[in-house]
Design a protein around this motif. Structure first.
Motif, mmCIF file in Angstrom:
data_model
loop_
_atom_site.group_PDB
_atom_site.id
_atom_site.type_symbol
_atom_site.label_atom_id
_atom_site.label_comp_id
_atom_site.label_asym_id
_atom_site.label_seq_id
_atom_site.Cartn_x
_atom_site.Cartn_y
_atom_site.Cartn_z
ATOM 1 N N PHE A 28 0.860 -1.191 0.000
ATOM 2 C CA PHE A 28 0.000 0.000 0.000
ATOM 3 C C PHE A 28 0.892 1.235 0.000
ATOM 4 O O PHE A 28 1.958 1.247 0.619
ATOM 5 C CB PHE A 28 -0.900 0.035 1.233
ATOM 6 N N CYS A 29 0.453 2.285 -0.659
ATOM 7 C CA CYS A 29 1.209 3.531 -0.717
ATOM 8 C C CYS A 29 0.303 4.687 -0.330
ATOM 9 O O CYS A 29 -0.862 4.749 -0.763
ATOM 10 C CB CYS A 29 1.749 3.763 -2.121
ATOM 11 N N VAL A 30 0.827 5.605 0.469
ATOM 12 C CA VAL A 30 0.089 6.802 0.868
ATOM 13 C C VAL A 30 0.437 7.916 -0.113
ATOM 14 O O VAL A 30 1.615 8.225 -0.322
ATOM 15 C CB VAL A 30 0.454 7.237 2.301
ATOM 16 N N GLY A 31 -0.564 8.503 -0.711
ATOM 17 C CA GLY A 31 -0.328 9.546 -1.701
ATOM 18 C C GLY A 31 -0.150 10.924 -1.072
ATOM 19 O O GLY A 31 -0.819 11.267 -0.106
ATOM 20 N N ARG A 32 0.800 11.691 -1.616
ATOM 21 C CA ARG A 32 1.024 13.095 -1.244
ATOM 22 C C ARG A 32 0.989 13.315 0.267
ATOM 23 O O ARG A 32 0.159 14.050 0.792
ATOM 24 C CB ARG A 32 0.002 13.996 -1.954
ATOM 25 N N ASN A 33 1.929 12.695 0.966
ATOM 26 C CA ASN A 33 1.921 12.733 2.428
ATOM 27 C C ASN A 33 2.965 13.680 3.010
ATOM 28 O O ASN A 33 3.211 13.673 4.212
ATOM 29 C CB ASN A 33 2.103 11.317 2.998
ATOM 30 N N TYR A 34 3.613 14.478 2.154
ATOM 31 C CA TYR A 34 4.473 15.582 2.596
ATOM 32 C C TYR A 34 3.942 16.841 1.915
ATOM 33 O O TYR A 34 3.710 16.856 0.706
ATOM 34 C CB TYR A 34 5.928 15.369 2.176
ATOM 35 N N ALA A 35 3.758 17.908 2.694
ATOM 36 C CA ALA A 35 3.145 19.123 2.142
ATOM 37 C C ALA A 35 3.952 19.691 0.982
ATOM 38 O O ALA A 35 3.391 20.103 -0.040
ATOM 39 C CB ALA A 35 2.986 20.172 3.240
ATOM 40 N N ALA A 36 5.276 19.729 1.113
ATOM 41 C CA ALA A 36 6.099 20.320 0.054
ATOM 42 C C ALA A 36 6.004 19.516 -1.233
ATOM 43 O O ALA A 36 6.016 20.076 -2.337
ATOM 44 C CB ALA A 36 7.552 20.427 0.510
ATOM 45 N N HIS A 37 5.896 18.196 -1.118
ATOM 46 C CA HIS A 37 5.732 17.373 -2.322
ATOM 47 C C HIS A 37 4.362 17.596 -2.945
ATOM 48 O O HIS A 37 4.226 17.651 -4.175
ATOM 49 C CB HIS A 37 5.915 15.895 -1.990
ATOM 50 N N ALA A 38 3.332 17.723 -2.107
ATOM 51 C CA ALA A 38 1.994 18.011 -2.641
ATOM 52 C C ALA A 38 2.010 19.298 -3.453
ATOM 53 O O ALA A 38 1.428 19.371 -4.548
ATOM 54 C CB ALA A 38 0.973 18.103 -1.506
ATOM 55 N N ARG A 39 2.714 20.316 -2.935
ATOM 56 C CA ARG A 39 2.788 21.588 -3.659
ATOM 57 C C ARG A 39 3.540 21.429 -4.977
ATOM 58 O O ARG A 39 3.139 22.008 -5.998
ATOM 59 C CB ARG A 39 3.443 22.653 -2.776
ATOM 60 N N GLU A 40 4.647 20.667 -4.982
ATOM 61 C CA GLU A 40 5.399 20.540 -6.225
ATOM 62 C C GLU A 40 4.635 19.728 -7.269
ATOM 63 O O GLU A 40 4.911 19.826 -8.465
ATOM 64 C CB GLU A 40 6.789 19.936 -5.978
ATOM 65 N N MET A 41 3.643 18.951 -6.819
ATOM 66 C CA MET A 41 2.790 18.213 -7.743
ATOM 67 C C MET A 41 1.539 18.994 -8.114
ATOM 68 O O MET A 41 0.629 18.472 -8.754
ATOM 69 C CB MET A 41 2.397 16.856 -7.138
ATOM 70 N N GLY A 42 1.467 20.267 -7.646
ATOM 71 C CA GLY A 42 0.351 21.124 -8.022
ATOM 72 C C GLY A 42 -0.911 20.869 -7.235
ATOM 73 O O GLY A 42 -2.019 21.143 -7.703
ATOM 74 N N GLY A 201 4.926 7.754 1.684
ATOM 75 C CA GLY A 201 4.943 9.009 0.960
ATOM 76 C C GLY A 201 6.347 9.574 0.845
ATOM 77 O O GLY A 201 7.259 9.195 1.584
ATOM 78 N N THR A 202 6.517 10.511 -0.080
ATOM 79 C CA THR A 202 7.846 11.046 -0.373
ATOM 80 C C THR A 202 7.900 12.550 -0.157
ATOM 81 O O THR A 202 6.906 13.255 -0.366
ATOM 82 C CB THR A 202 8.235 10.714 -1.832
ATOM 83 N N PRO A 203 9.047 13.073 0.263
ATOM 84 C CA PRO A 203 9.206 14.530 0.357
ATOM 85 C C PRO A 203 9.457 15.146 -1.010
ATOM 86 O O PRO A 203 9.518 14.455 -2.033
ATOM 87 C CB PRO A 203 10.411 14.686 1.278
ATOM 88 N N GLU A 204 9.620 16.455 -1.017
ATOM 89 C CA GLU A 204 9.837 17.179 -2.264
ATOM 90 C C GLU A 204 11.175 16.801 -2.902
ATOM 91 O O GLU A 204 12.047 16.229 -2.254
ATOM 92 C CB GLU A 204 9.804 18.687 -2.013
ATOM 93 N N GLY A 205 11.310 17.166 -4.172
ATOM 94 C CA GLY A 205 12.562 16.931 -4.878
ATOM 95 C C GLY A 205 12.528 15.775 -5.846
ATOM 96 O O GLY A 205 13.573 15.384 -6.386
ATOM 97 N N VAL A 206 11.339 15.206 -6.100
ATOM 98 C CA VAL A 206 11.258 14.101 -7.051
ATOM 99 C C VAL A 206 11.678 14.586 -8.439
ATOM 100 O O VAL A 206 11.435 15.734 -8.811
ATOM 101 C CB VAL A 206 9.831 13.511 -7.093
ATOM 102 N N ALA A 207 12.333 13.692 -9.174
ATOM 103 C CA ALA A 207 12.819 14.056 -10.504
ATOM 104 C C ALA A 207 13.147 12.783 -11.268
ATOM 105 O O ALA A 207 13.125 11.674 -10.715
ATOM 106 C CB ALA A 207 14.040 14.968 -10.411
ATOM 107 N N ALA A 208 13.464 12.955 -12.538
ATOM 108 C CA ALA A 208 13.672 11.814 -13.418
ATOM 109 C C ALA A 208 15.068 11.223 -13.269
ATOM 110 O O ALA A 208 16.035 11.918 -12.939
ATOM 111 C CB ALA A 208 13.436 12.228 -14.864
ATOM 112 N N VAL A 209 15.157 9.920 -13.527
ATOM 113 C CA VAL A 209 16.434 9.236 -13.663
ATOM 114 C C VAL A 209 16.510 8.619 -15.052
ATOM 115 O O VAL A 209 15.483 8.392 -15.709
ATOM 116 C CB VAL A 209 16.631 8.144 -12.587
ATOM 117 N N LEU A 210 17.735 8.330 -15.464
ATOM 118 C CA LEU A 210 18.002 7.784 -16.790
ATOM 119 C C LEU A 210 18.735 6.456 -16.665
ATOM 120 O O LEU A 210 19.290 6.141 -15.599
ATOM 121 C CB LEU A 210 18.853 8.769 -17.597
ATOM 122 N N PRO A 211 18.744 5.664 -17.720
ATOM 123 C CA PRO A 211 19.532 4.432 -17.671
ATOM 124 C C PRO A 211 20.970 4.718 -17.259
ATOM 125 O O PRO A 211 21.596 5.670 -17.731
ATOM 126 C CB PRO A 211 19.443 3.910 -19.107
#
Length: 231
Positions: A28-42, A201-211
């Motif tokens: 199970f995963c909790v969605g948008r459980n850090y305020a700063a991450h919720a903001r960066e996701m709009g 849930g995850t804090p802010e700063g999510v971004a892409a990774v590459l191979p």
């Protein structure tokens, strides 16, 4: 008992300090459980009721040692999300907040890897997130540290770097919904079972990774995970 076709291999995770392994039931995963991450996701970070989504057991990857995960198909925007993972040792329904931590076997560092382009496209169309979130090898998880050994962490630095460059940095005390509250809320909708995992849930700063990228994630007191995306 015999099966008509070969049975799927069970998934399990390492447990710090002992040879026994932790069987993975559901994730199970909790969605948008850090305020700063919720903001960066709009999204509005106000403390509304939590929501949950799931990953299959096949998402779990034992990352107690350096691990390699594939770059998944059908995406061009593969994101990291560092998270505190809760391992459930005792099941139950309608669990009270006051007794919720009695159901916890232990804690670990984990990654909720996300096909962000597929997730956002589904969200904007009002469709389920499944193909953005729920796919094989999308949840590398480190060794589980037993609550009997470490207690129940309330404050701990959580961080992730990619190729030695800092990406995410926060503290688990910034969770909008605490571990106990998340367990209580989740158990109102579905009885928890031993072997269930909750990614909080995850804090802010999510971004892409590459191979070829190397991700190193840590939570103070729970060690770190070292995960590379295959070339």
């Amino acid at each position: 008992m015999t099966y008509a076709i070969p049975a799927p291999q069970p998934r399990s995770l390492s447990i710090a300090g002992i040879a026994d392994r932790f069987p993975v039931n559901r994730i199970f995963c909790v969605g948008r459980n850090y305020a700063a991450h919720a903001r960066e996701m709009g999204r509005d970070p106000d403390r509304e009721a939590p929501f949950f989504f799931m990953k299959p057991a096949q998402a779990a990857v034992d990352a107690s040692l350096p691990a390699i995960i594939p770059y998944p198909p059908r995406t061009a925007n593969f994101h990291h999300e560092i998270e505190l993972v809760v391992a459930i040792g005792k099941g139950g329904a309608d669990i009270a907040v006051e007794t919720a931590l009695d159901h916890v076997y232990g804690y670990a560092v984990g990654l909720d890897m996300t096909r962000r382009d597929l997730q956002l496209d589904a969200r904007d169309k009002g469709r389920p997130w499944e193909f953005g979130k729920s796919f094989a090898q999308s949840a590398p998880i480190g060794a589980i540290h037993r609550a009997a050994d470490i207690g129940h962490p309330e404050h701990a630095a959580i961080a992730l770097s990619v190729n030695d460059q800092a990406r995410q940095s926060s503290d688990i005390d910034k969770l909008i919904w605490s571990v106990a509250e998340s367990i209580a809320q989740l158990s109102m909708f579905d009885a928890l079972e031993p072997g269930d995992l909750i990614m909080t849930g995850t804090p802010e700063g999510v971004a892409a990774v590459l191979p070829g990228d190397r991700m190193v994630g840590s939570i103070a007191g729970l060690g770190r995970i070292d995960v590379r995306v295959a070339n």
